[in-house]
Structures are given as C-alpha cells and as structure tokens.
Design an enzyme around this catalytic site. Structure first.
Site, PDB file in Angstrom:
ATOM      1  CD  GLU A 125      -2.703   1.500   2.449  1.00  0.00           C
ATOM      2  OE1 GLU A 125      -2.613   0.492   3.322  1.00  0.00           O
ATOM      3  OE2 GLU A 125      -3.243   2.530   2.531  1.00  0.00           O
ATOM      4  N   GLY A 265       3.898   2.349  10.679  1.00  0.00           N
ATOM      5  CA  GLY A 265       3.591   1.254  12.036  1.00  0.00           C
ATOM      6  C   GLY A 265       3.290  -0.110  11.563  1.00  0.00           C
ATOM      7  CB  ALA A 266       1.007  -2.230  11.442  1.00  0.00           C
ATOM      8  CD  GLU A 302      -2.274  -1.792  10.718  1.00  0.00           C
ATOM      9  OE1 GLU A 302      -2.995  -1.864   9.648  1.00  0.00           O
ATOM     10  OE2 GLU A 302      -1.838  -0.638  11.038  1.00  0.00           O
ATOM     11  CG  HIS A 305      -7.303  -1.219   8.260  1.00  0.00           C
ATOM     12  ND1 HIS A 305      -8.149  -0.281   7.636  1.00  0.00           N
ATOM     13  CD2 HIS A 305      -6.158  -0.593   8.418  1.00  0.00           C
ATOM     14  CE1 HIS A 305      -7.530   0.911   7.514  1.00  0.00           C
ATOM     15  NE2 HIS A 305      -6.237   0.633   8.472  1.00  0.00           N
TER      16      HIS A 305
HETATM   17  N1  ARG Z   1      -2.712   1.098   5.766  1.00  0.00           N
HETATM   18  C1  ARG Z   1      -1.605   1.245   6.785  1.00  0.00           C
HETATM   19  C2  ARG Z   1      -2.313   1.585   8.132  1.00  0.00           C
HETATM   20  O1  ARG Z   1      -2.796   2.075   8.633  1.00  0.00           O
HETATM   21  C3  ARG Z   1      -0.530   2.017   6.361  1.00  0.00           C
HETATM   22  C4  ARG Z   1       0.059   2.050   5.130  1.00  0.00           C
HETATM   23  C5  ARG Z   1       0.727   3.262   4.818  1.00  0.00           C
HETATM   24  N2  ARG Z   1       1.450   2.709   3.818  1.00  0.00           N
HETATM   25  C6  ARG Z   1       2.403   3.871   3.017  1.00  0.00           C
HETATM   26  N3  ARG Z   1       3.191   3.784   2.191  1.00  0.00           N
HETATM   27  N4  ARG Z   1       2.534   5.274   3.533  1.00  0.00           N
HETATM   28  O2  ARG Z   1      -2.782   1.384   8.749  1.00  0.00           O
HETATM   29 ZN    ZN Z   2      -5.038   2.217   8.836  1.00  0.00          ZN
END
Ligand code: ARG
Ligand code: ZN
Length: 884
Positions: A125, A265-266, A302, A305
């Site tokens: 992501e 973070g994750a 997480e 999600h």
């Molecule tokens: N979706 C992830 C989280 O919140 C964060 C991913 C962020 N990725 C990035 N390349 N900025 O919880």
């Molecule tokens: Zn998130």
C-alpha cells in the site's frame, strides 16, 4: 504529473483471479504472474474507442516474458516503459502470463518486495505492488489470489502469504514451496508475502458464530518473549469488534509478522498483517507503558481494517480516509473502552491540536479527501487519518450511537466485496437516520481548521442565556473561499452558584422550545448563529465543545476565574482538563511577552493555587490527574502564537515548571512517594496511571534539581525492573544539568542494551531531545554510531526525527539544525523517498517563524530543491516553497 480526482474512470479491464509464483533470491527474485483478465462491464468502449488497450503498472521490473492465452508476445506486440506495460489489442477475456525479475536487496525504499535482516517481506500500500509484477495496481481491481512461494529450505524455512496454506512440498536444490489461497477478492495493495527464519507464538480465538481461528505472531527467535501483549490485544480486538460493530473474522487463520525495517507502523494485508517491530513487540523490561498502549491500539487498528478497508475498500486513493478515518475512529473507541476513556480522549486531542492543526495551518494543508496529488504516499497524513476520524466521530455525535451503528451495518452489508467512496459511507448514515448530511459533506472537501468565536450573555431578568457562535475557516493553499460547516457543539451550562450542570431548554424560531437535558449537542450550520436557552435559573459558565466534539478552534473570552471554576466543577472530564490547559496558556502568554520585552517574569499565583488543589484533592482518577498536571508542550504553545518565538516559549514554560516545582515541592514529593509500588509490572490502566502520576511528580522535582530529586531519580533508575520507570528516570537525568551522573548512566544503558534495536532507538532519542546546547554535535556524532543506519526508518525517526522535535536546538539561530535535517533529506531522497518526504516536515513550516529563521529554513529547502528529486520530496518542497 499530478493525478486528479475528477479524472476517475473505472478500469478498462478487471482481474478476477491472480496466480503468483515467487522464486526467492536476494538479488534476483523471479515473479511469474498469471492474471485472469476480462473487460470491465462499466467500461465498454464508446464509438470513438476501438477496443481499449490493456495497461499494467510496473516499476523497477526486468521483464522476461509476456504471453496472452499461452502465446508469447513478440517485441512489437506490446510496449513497456519505466512505468507501464501496454498491449494495444487484447481479447475480451484472456489469460495474461508475465515473468519478471526483481532485486529485493537493492530495494532501500521498502516498497514492494525487500529484505530486512535476511527476511523477505512486502509493503504494497498504496502502490508497491507494481514493484513486484505488472498489474492494474489500483484498489478498484479486486481478485482472488493464489500464491506459491519458493525458497531455500535453510535460509527461508517459513514461507507465508495471504489466506490459507493449501499445499507444500520439496523441490530440487534444497528448495521448498508453499501455496497459499486467499478466497476473498482483494486489491493488490493488500497482498503480502513473508519468507525467512522465523519463530511463532500461537493462540486460538472462537468467533461469535463458532469459527475456530488460529492466531499466529511470527518473530525472530530472540523476540519470542515479546509477543504476549500483542496477542492479548488481538484477542481483545476480535471480541470488541464482534460486540461493538457485529463484525466477525472471516479466515481460518490470522497472522502478524514483526519486521525491523518498515516505513510505517503496520499494514493490514488480508490475513497477514505486517508490523514494524516497534509497533508489536513489548516486554516490561524493554518497552514503556506508552509503547504497550500504542501496540494495543495498532494491533486493533490493523485488525479492524479487515472490515473497514479490506471487505469494503476504497474506489481510488482519494478515498483513503474512507478506510483510515473510520478505522482510526474504531481503534480510538476501542482503546477508550479498554483503558481510561477521558485520558485516551485527552491524549488524542492534545496530539491532534498540536500536529494536525499545524498541518492545516501550513503549506501542505489538504482536505480529508484531496482533489489531486503527485505522490499518494505523501497523503498518509494526520488530516486523512486523524481529522478523518474526528469527522466520523462527529457523525456518531449527530446520529447517536444506535443510528450510527445501523448506518455502519448498512454500509458493510451493502458494499461488502466492493471498492467504494466516502459519499457511499455518508449516504448510509443519512439513509438510516433521515438526517440531511449534504452540508456535512463539506468537511471532506474543505481544508483548514474552522475557528469558532463564542460569546455568552446571561439576562438575570428573563433567565435567558444567549450564546452567539460564529464560524470561519481561514484560507488554505489553493482554497481561498470557504463555506460554513455543519458543526456539532456539545455543551453544558455550569451554574456559578450550584456548581452543577443546568437543565437546557433551547428556544426555537417559532417560539417553541426544546428540552435538551443537561449535556447536549447543538448544531451550528450558519456563519453566525445565536442559541437562546430559557429558564436558566442562575448565571452559568458555559462548558463548550465538550469532549472536543468537533475538530475546531473554539475561542471564548473566559476570565481566569471562570477557567479555575471549570477546572474544578465541569462535569466533563475532558473539558476540566481543557480549562486547566487554557488557564496555563494564559499564564504562559504573559510570560512569553515578559521574556520578549526583557522584563522580570512573575508567576500567576492562580495557577499555583489551581495546581495545589489538584495535588491535594486528587480525585480517584489518577490517570486524569496526571494529564491535568502535565504542561502543554512547547509545540502546542507554539501553535497558539501568531509568530513562534522558540526561545521565549521554552523559557516561559521552564519558568512555569520550575515555579510550580518550588512552590509545591512537598506536594509533588508526597505524590511521588504515595505512588511507589512493588507490584510486579502489568500494563493495566491502574498501574499505568500510577506510574504516570509518579513520574510526572518526579519530573517537576527534577526541574529544580534538588539533591533529593536527583537521588530519587538515581534510585529509580537503578532499582526499577520496568522500562517505564527506567526510561523516565534516565530521561530526567540525561536532560538535567547533572552531566556527571547522566553520562555514565547513558553509557551503562547503551552497553546493557546494545543487542536490542528497539531499546537502542530509545537511547538515541533520549540523547537528542536534551535541552543542552551541544545536542546538535551529539546528533552528528551518533549518526556515526555503529548501531545507527540511515536505511532503517526506526533509527532515522529515533535520532533525526526526535532531534527535529527538540525545538530550541533544531531551531538554532546559526541554522545548523536546518542544515543537518536538509543533509539527511538529501541522502534519504535517494535511499527511501517516502521517509525523506516525511522527515522534511519541520522545514516546510517556515512561515510560522520570524524572518531570520524563515530565511535560513527557505535556504535549506532551496538547497534540497536543487537536487534530482523523487516525486515524494519534489511534491513536499514545491508545496513548501509555493508562497516563498
Ligand atoms: N494502511 C496502513 C495503516 O494504516 C498504512 C500503510 C501506509 N503505507 C504507506 N506507504 N504510507 O494502517
Ligand atoms: Zn490504517
């Protein structure tokens, strides 16, 4: 090179099923992809278009071969550049086979497939998957995945991907494989792969409908003893989401992996969450209470999600807050439910008002749903996440919990398995409640922090209280005209005689009045609106924006007496705390002015008295008390000033701290003593509150460095068995002027923990957040430390990021702090553009400072601009210098 929301089109082709085979080698991994492709039903070509070309994203891939329905394509049958593979004509439905080679070891950007400590792992992501294979790498293309991972049996005994393992076996040349199947259609950004020499801790969870779920946390062997808290947090999260949102887990296993090198973070990859080790590993001896709570929150985030993000995902990246705002709101509520709710709110709001307000006030201000971007990775911001959560919280206020929950149920049911928009979410809330949320939607498109001016008037003769509220949102870059927002203002009127909340009766336009109870939400929709409360029996002090019911700045001309009154009488714990903050800020304003004018500083005695009564009549909530006793940070004080005077703020705050410490020495000492404990460490809310209160008291005492305080600190450092107390004591010693004690203590700590990277991160941070003037030299020195690495984001944050928060030293008038940060940005721009574009933030805020510092900061931004820049850093620098 910008992407615009208004240009959105559904994809020309969709992928229904994706088969991947990874042959893992550190610097030459082969990836074979077989995509089951068909034309997207919503994108039939119109008359002008004769068959749509197939366009697949791909970056830093070495293409080996491409075939359609088994036919290898000749070089003239497709084109490929550094971003896209294009096949001009394809059938309506076909199989696409590609093979590429990638180099995980050369991947220092940590996007796509890379190696960390010998372990292969992924971060996809938002747009990392295109660094793994050619793909329609956008969230509205959702496919089931089947992934085969092949690797060396000794180096990579564990091979993981999303879903369930369905086959494993041995191969020639000491290799083995595992095949994973993920039955839930997902976008490529949720893909994950992990391979390495890992150990696991296992547990089980039975869902509300009786599904048995295997829970695994995978770590390096030496971290096996640091997973207990994350596992407990996971189980609590699973249960909470069932009870609170009716959401159940949907696979047979749920895995978490800890990785040392991670940009964020994750990441919520389906069934295989990948965590920065700092966001998952805890042990009483290596992590402090704040880390325990952060881990609990991130594990929950997480996990949540899985529904808000995975089952229902985003149509495009402009909708990022759809999943992040909602999920942050969910994790905040979870943490509030399992810990002290008022303290959780205080922590979240003080962080929000410091950091998100600053973002809104700076050159990178953007709406929760931006309308364009150059690099989407730059938009994982406080606005998208935290302000997005505040907006969801406002919906909860407007609808009430029951309707909000019905709206959430409708949203998950209606859009399960789909990629949708923020309007889709809000429409569900409108539908179940019958509320008109059209004006409310402006919160998503309008950037900047709304300011509310409030004025109240009590009429003794008529027993009416008139509250006039006016709102305005200051212009932000690219958005000058602002419209009034729909703002829920939660409030109470506290009777000055009784000290209690009065019953609220709101009179309507047509003479009808509405009974609201003692704590109510009024709706501000106009630029200016007057609310008339009738039958108010005594003169009240208004308690406004309770619980921070909207992400706005609220001004009300409170006198110090009124604030002191609210501090003791407000029934809302959050507003009691806030009254204390406002009172302290008023005192600080005077002191900042005194410092600038070179006149003697005089401490406001009302503040001392307020603190004295806090210390002497402690309520039962120690956690809230500890927050009440904590002074606003320099960063938050700076937010309140028209122009930031770093040195005056520091001096004023130190003056308040030391004055309180001198005047209330015995009280602080008593609090310290009363909260010592020999209980074995547990991260329970009660223990955490007690430690916090004790260490706040010790910090006051150490601010005046009495012999007694120094020896208590030393004792605590030597005798405590938990990192919370050890770190608090070491920080106090290291930040004091007792370098004779600090240096040996730091040295001993560094030697003791040299084997533990997460503890060493803390060791770096403690040293570079010292107020002493030689800190910058120490940062440069520590950058050469064998355990520091520019390739590890945690180290960069612990050393450089922390230093940039050390306000007096980062903002040194010789400009050396800015220069250091710019040097780091330039180096990271090559190694890890995403981290470079984050770490640069303090430099982009130059407008807030006086001319001399502005010039120095801009000069460093110009120096960065002269480099060959990644899109990430380019976008930040251009925005920062747009008004220069
Ligand atoms: N979706 C992830 C989280 O919140 C964060 C991913 C962020 N990725 C990035 N390349 N900025 O919880
Ligand atoms: Zn998130």
């Amino acid at each position: 090179q910008a992407t615009y929301l208004k240009d959105y089109l559904p994809p020309a082709y969709r992928v229904t099923h994706t088969e991947l085979t990874f042959d893992l080698e550190p610097s030459a991994t082969r990836v074979k992809a077989r995509l089951h492709v068909e034309r997207h039903p919503e994108r039939e070509p119109d008359e002008k278009e004769t068959g749509l070309p197939l366009e697949l994203a791909g970056e830093q891939l070495k293409l080996i071969s491409v075939a359609i329905d088994g036919q290898v394509l000749e070089a003239d049958e497709f084109t490929v550049d550094d971003k896209t593979l294009t096949v001009a004509t394809v059938p309506e439905r076909f199989l696409l086979d590609t093979e590429v080679e990638i180099d995980p070891d050369a991947n220092t950007a940590l996007e796509g497939l890379y190696r960390s400590n010998g372990m292969f792992c992924t971060q996809c992501e938002p747009e990392g998957f295109r660094r793994i294979t050619f793909y329609p790498d956008r969230p509205d293309v959702m496919a089931t995945f089947s992934t085969t991972v092949i690797g060396d049996r000794d180096a990579l005994p564990v091979l993981l991907s999303n879903g369930n393992p369905v086959e494993r076996g041995e191969l020639p040349n000491n290799r083995h494989f595992v095949t994973w199947e993920d039955p839930h259609p997902k976008p490529s950004y949720l893909f994950a792969l992990v391979a390495g020499s890992l150990e696991k801790v296992e547990d089980h969870y039975t869902t509300m409908s009786g599904r048995e779920v295997l829970l695994q946390i995978w770590v390096e062997a030496e971290n096996l003893d640091k997973t207990e808290h994350a596992m407990a947090s996971l189980k609590r999260s699973m249960q909470w989401d069932e009870e609170t949102y009716g959401r159940e887990y949907d696979l047979d296993r749920f895995m978490i992996v800890a990785v040392n090198d991670f940009n964020m973070g994750a990441m919520e990859n389906k069934g295989l969450n990948i965590f920065n080790s700092a966001a998952v590993l805890t042990h009483p001896q290596t992590a402090n209470d704040a880390t325990f709570q952060r881990v609990e929150g991130i594990v929950a985030h997480e996990y949540f999600h899985n529904w808000s993000g995975n089952r229902v995902t985003c149509r495009d990246w402009f909708q990022l807050s759809l999943k992040e705002g909602f999920t942050v709101f969910r994790d905040q509520t979870f943490s509030a439910d399992v810990n002290s709710a008022p303290v959780k709110r205080i922590e979240d709001v003080s962080f929000f008002r410091t950091a998100q307000f600053a973002e809104d006030a700076g050159p990178t201000a953007h709406p929760i749903r931006p309308d364009h971007y150059i690099e989407i990775s730059n938009f994982y911001t406080l606005t998208i996440y935290e302000k997005g959560a505040e907006v969801v919280r406002m919906l909860r206020h407007l609808l009430g919990w029951e309707d909000f929950r019905r709206g959430s149920d409708l949203y998950f049911e209606r859009f399960d398995g789909q990629a949708v928009t923020i309007e889709d979410f809000v429409a569900c809330m409108a539908e179940v409640s019958g509320l008109d949320l059209d004006q409310f939607l402006r919160w998503y498109s309008q950037s900047g922090t709304p300011e509310i001016d409030a004025h109240g008037e009590y009429d003794y003769a008529t027993c009416e209280y008139r509250l006039r509220l006016s709102q305005r949102t200051p212009a932000t870059p690219g958005q000058t005209a602002k419209l009034p927002l729909h703002i829920p203002v939660r409030l109470g009127l506290v009777g000055t005689k009784s000290g209690h909340d009065l019953s609220l009766t709101l009179s309507g336009k047509d003479g009808e009045s509405e009974k609201l109870g003692k704590d109510a939400v009024i709706h501000l929709r106009e630029a200016e609106q007057t609310f008339v409360f009738t039958d108010v029996e005594e003169a009240p002090v208004p308690s406004l924006l309770r619980g921070f019911s909207a992400p706005v700045k609220l001004r009300y001309p409170y006198s110090r007496e009124e604030l002191a009154f609210l501090l003791t009488h407000d029934s809302d714990g959050f507003n009691r705390w806030d009254a204390g903050q406002r009172l302290t800020l008023l005192a600080l304003d005077d002191l900042i002015a005194a410092h600038r004018n070179g006149v003697e500083k005089v401490m406001d005695s009302r503040l001392i008295e307020a603190y004295r009564s806090l210390l002497n009549e402690p309520g039962d909530d120690k956690a809230v008390l500890a927050e009440m006793l904590t002074l606003p940070s320099e960063a938050y004080i700076a937010e309140q000033q028209p122009t930031v005077d770093v040195d005056a703020i520091h001096a004023a705050r130190e003056f308040v701290r030391q004055s309180l410490a001198y005047q209330l020495r015995d009280d602080f000492l008593a609090v310290y003593r009363d909260n010592l404990s020999d209980e074995p460490y547990a991260p329970t809310p009660e223990q955490i509150a007690q430690r916090r209160l004790k260490n706040v008291a010790l910090a006051y005492l150490m601010s005046i460095e009495t012999e007694e305080a120094v020896s208590l600190t030393q004792q605590q450092l030597e005798q405590s068995a938990n990192m919370t107390d050890v770190r608090a004591a070491l920080t106090l010693l290291a930040h004091s002027d007792r370098t004779d004690l600090a240096e040996p203590a730091l040295k001993a700590f560094g030697e003791k923990w040299a084997h533990d990277p997460l503890v060493m991160d803390q060791w770096f941070t403690i040293q570079v957040t010292r107020p002493q003037a030689d800190v910058l030299e120490r940062v440069r020195f520590l950058m050469g430390h064998p355990l520091f690495s520019m390739k590890n984001p945690n180290k960069v944050r612990a050393l450089i990021g922390a230093f940039a928060q050390n306000r007096v030293n980062f903002h040194r008038l010789d400009g050396e702090g800015y220069k250091l940060l710019a040097d780091v940005v330039i180096e990271l721009n090559r190694l890890n553009p995403e981290i470079a574009a984050r770490i640069i933030t303090p430099l982009t805020r130059w407008q807030r400072f006086e001319d001399e510092r502005q010039a120095l900061m801009k000069a460093e931004l110009e120096r960065i601009r002269a480099e060959k820049l990644s899109p990430n850093v380019y976008e930040m620098v251009e925005r920062a210098l747009a008004d220069a």
